[in-house]
Write a protein that holds these residues in place. Structure first.
Motif, PDB file in Angstrom:
ATOM      1  N   ASP A  52      -3.788 -11.780   9.698  1.00 47.79           N
ATOM      2  CA  ASP A  52      -4.159 -10.627  10.520  1.00 47.79           C
ATOM      3  C   ASP A  52      -3.303  -9.392  10.204  1.00 47.79           C
ATOM      4  OD1 ASP A  52      -1.838 -11.712  11.500  1.00 47.79           O
ATOM      5  OD2 ASP A  52      -2.343 -11.414  13.616  1.00 47.79           O
ATOM      6  N   VAL A  53      -2.470  -9.453   9.154  1.00 47.13           N
ATOM      7  CA  VAL A  53      -1.692  -8.279   8.761  1.00 47.13           C
ATOM      8  C   VAL A  53      -2.617  -7.298   8.051  1.00 47.13           C
ATOM      9  CG1 VAL A  53       0.147  -7.409   7.287  1.00 47.13           C
ATOM     10  CG2 VAL A  53       0.498  -9.500   8.591  1.00 47.13           C
ATOM     11  N   ASP A  54      -2.839  -6.151   8.670  1.00 50.19           N
ATOM     12  CA  ASP A  54      -3.725  -5.122   8.127  1.00 50.19           C
ATOM     13  C   ASP A  54      -2.867  -3.898   7.800  1.00 50.19           C
ATOM     14  OD1 ASP A  54      -5.527  -3.075   7.649  1.00 50.19           O
ATOM     15  OD2 ASP A  54      -6.948  -3.741   9.186  1.00 50.19           O
ATOM     16  N   LEU A  55      -2.505  -3.741   6.528  1.00 51.37           N
ATOM     17  CA  LEU A  55      -1.595  -2.662   6.151  1.00 51.37           C
ATOM     18  C   LEU A  55      -2.229  -1.284   6.328  1.00 51.37           C
ATOM     19  CD1 LEU A  55       0.377  -3.924   3.013  1.00 51.37           C
ATOM     20  CD2 LEU A  55       1.073  -3.912   5.410  1.00 51.37           C
ATOM     21  N   ILE A  56      -3.543  -1.197   6.180  1.00 45.22           N
ATOM     22  CA  ILE A  56      -4.203   0.097   6.388  1.00 45.22           C
ATOM     23  C   ILE A  56      -4.093   0.512   7.857  1.00 45.22           C
ATOM     24  CG2 ILE A  56      -6.416   1.312   6.368  1.00 45.22           C
ATOM     25  CD1 ILE A  56      -7.159  -0.323   3.904  1.00 45.22           C
ATOM     26  N   ASP A  57      -4.343  -0.433   8.740  1.00 48.13           N
ATOM     27  CA  ASP A  57      -4.212  -0.149  10.170  1.00 48.13           C
ATOM     28  C   ASP A  57      -2.766   0.168  10.515  1.00 48.13           C
ATOM     29  OD1 ASP A  57      -5.266  -0.165  12.968  1.00 48.13           O
ATOM     30  OD2 ASP A  57      -3.906  -1.866  13.177  1.00 48.13           O
ATOM     31  N   ILE A  59       0.851  -1.191   0.000  1.00 50.76           N
ATOM     32  CA  ILE A  59       0.000   0.000   0.000  1.00 50.76           C
ATOM     33  C   ILE A  59       0.891   1.248   0.000  1.00 50.76           C
ATOM     34  CG2 ILE A  59      -0.176   0.072   2.529  1.00 50.76           C
ATOM     35  CD1 ILE A  59      -3.034   1.116   2.189  1.00 50.76           C
ATOM     36  N   PRO A  60       0.590   2.211  -0.876  1.00 50.63           N
ATOM     37  CA  PRO A  60       1.332   3.482  -0.848  1.00 50.63           C
ATOM     38  C   PRO A  60       0.936   4.279   0.391  1.00 50.63           C
ATOM     39  CG  PRO A  60       0.162   3.163  -2.947  1.00 50.63           C
ATOM     40  CD  PRO A  60      -0.382   2.172  -1.983  1.00 50.63           C
ATOM     41  N   ILE A  61       1.903   4.952   1.005  1.00 48.28           N
ATOM     42  CA  ILE A  61       1.587   5.791   2.165  1.00 48.28           C
ATOM     43  C   ILE A  61       1.943   7.260   1.940  1.00 48.28           C
ATOM     44  CG2 ILE A  61       1.767   3.881   3.805  1.00 48.28           C
ATOM     45  CD1 ILE A  61       4.534   4.953   4.610  1.00 48.28           C
ATOM     46  N   VAL A 108      -5.601  -1.923  -0.661  1.00 50.70           N
ATOM     47  CA  VAL A 108      -4.350  -2.664  -0.542  1.00 50.70           C
ATOM     48  C   VAL A 108      -4.153  -3.499  -1.808  1.00 50.70           C
ATOM     49  CG1 VAL A 108      -3.128  -4.460   0.742  1.00 50.70           C
ATOM     50  CG2 VAL A 108      -4.518  -2.770   1.969  1.00 50.70           C
ATOM     51  N   TRP A 109      -2.970  -3.367  -2.392  1.00 53.23           N
ATOM     52  CA  TRP A 109      -2.647  -4.201  -3.551  1.00 53.23           C
ATOM     53  C   TRP A 109      -2.398  -5.637  -3.084  1.00 53.23           C
ATOM     54  CZ3 TRP A 109      -1.344  -2.729  -8.802  1.00 53.23           C
ATOM     55  CH2 TRP A 109      -1.547  -1.376  -9.076  1.00 53.23           C
TER      56      TRP A 109
END
Length: 264
Positions: free
Chosen positions: A177-182, A138-140, A205-206
Motif C-alpha cells: 500500500d506504499v504509494d509514492l505518488i500519493d 520517484i524524483p520530486i 515510479v521506478w
C-alpha cells in the motif's frame, strides 16, 4: 579462480534483475554469475582511495588524513545544504567542488523499508537508488545545483527519514500500500516557497528488481571483526552481499580494503 585487489563499491546495471559487478582494483567481476558459488574472502591490507597508501581506512574509503583533506570527502558530500560552489566560495578545492555541485540534482523519495528523502546528482539516477537498496523511487524535484537540492532536503527531513535502516531494507518486507505518488503529493506543501519552481510531477515510479530473497535471519559482519570469511553467495541487495546462513557484508563500507578472493 583467484583475485586480489582494492575494494571499490559494486558497479550495477539496471535490469530485471539488476546486474552487479564487484570492483577489485578496476577488475570487474560479474557477481550474478556467482550465485551458488563458494566465496572465500581474506583481508590482507588497505589502499586509501585518495592517496593509495596502505593506511588504515578511516571512513568512505579514505585514510584519516585524506578524509579531512580531500574535496571528495568534504561535509557537503553528506550535507548538500552546506554547498558554496555556486557562490564561488571554496571549501577544500573549488574546481572539484564546482564539478560536483554545479550540475543538475534530483531530490527524491525512495522506499527502503520506510519512505525516505534523499539528494543525488541527476547523472546518478538510478544508481543511487540501487546502492541504497530501494525497491521503489520517484524524483520530486530537479534543481540546477547541489545547494538548491539541499535546501529542499532540509525541509523534507523535518517530516521524513533521510537515512536507510539497513536491517529493514534487507528484510525486504514490501508494503503493497506504499504509494509514492500519493506520498509526494501530500508533502509538496512542505517545500520551501523559494523552491516551488523545482517541483516536478513525475507520475512514473521506478521499480527496482534485486537478485535477492530475504533469509530468515540477518547477521552482518565486517572484515575488521572477521578478516577471513567463507560462504555461498545467495543474493545481492543495495551494496550488501548475502551469503548462506544469513551472513551479510556491506561492500561499500569496505572501500579501500585490500582482499584476496577465491571462488569455488
Amino acid at each position: 579462480m583467484h583475485f586480489k585487489g582494492q575494494i571499490l563499491k559494486m558497479s550495477s546495471v539496471f535490469g530485471n534483475p539488476i546486474n552487479y559487478y564487484l570492483n577489485l582494483s578496476g577488475d570487474l567481476i560479474s557477481m550474478n554469475q556467482l550465485f551458488g558459488k563458494k566465496l572465500h574472502l581474506k583481508h590482507v591490507g588497505y589502499q586509501c582511495v585518495n592517496c593509495g597508501k596502505d593506511k588504515k581506512i578511516y571512513r568512505m574509503g579514505f585514510c584519516k588524513e585524506c578524509f579531512f583533506e580531500s574535496p571528495y570527502a568534504s561535509e557537503t558530500i553528506l550535507r548538500p545544504e552546506l554547498s558554496t560552489a555556486h557562490l564561488g566560495i571554496e571549501e577544500r578545492d573549488l574546481e572539484v567542488e564546482k564539478e560536483i555541485q554545479l550540475q543538475p540534482h534530483i531530490v527524491y523519495l525512495a522506499y527502503t523499508g520506510d519512505v525516505k528523502v534523499g539528494v543525488t546528482r541527476e547523472s546518478q539516477v538510478p544508481t543511487r537508488w540501487i546502492d541504497q537498496g530501494a525497491t521503489f523511487a520517484i524524483p520530486i524535484a530537479r534543481t540546477t545545483n547541489r545547494y538548491e537540492a539541499g535546501v529542499i532536503e532540509v525541509e523534507m527531513k523535518k517530516h521524513l527519514a533521510d537515512k536507510t535502516n539497513w536491517r529493514k531494507m534487507l528484510q525486504d518486507e514490501r508494503e503493497s500500500d506504499v504509494d509514492l505518488i500519493d506520498f509526494r503529493n501530500k508533502i509538496e506543501d512542505f517545500f520551501p516557497k523559494e523552491s516551488k519552481q523545482f517541483v516536478i510531477d513525475e507520475n512514473e515510479v521506478w521499480k527496482l528488481d534485486f537478485p535477492y530473497e530475504a533469509p530468515s535471519k540477518i547477521t552482518s559482519f565486517t572484515l575488521d571483526s572477521k578478516p577471513e570469511f567463507e560462504g555461498v553467495l545467495k543474493g545481492i541487495k543495495g551494496q550488501y552481499l548475502c551469503f548462506n546462513d544469513g551472513d551479510f557484508i556491506n561492500v561499500r563500507s569496505h572501500e579501500g580494503y585490500v582482499i584476496e578472493l577465491d571462488i569455488s
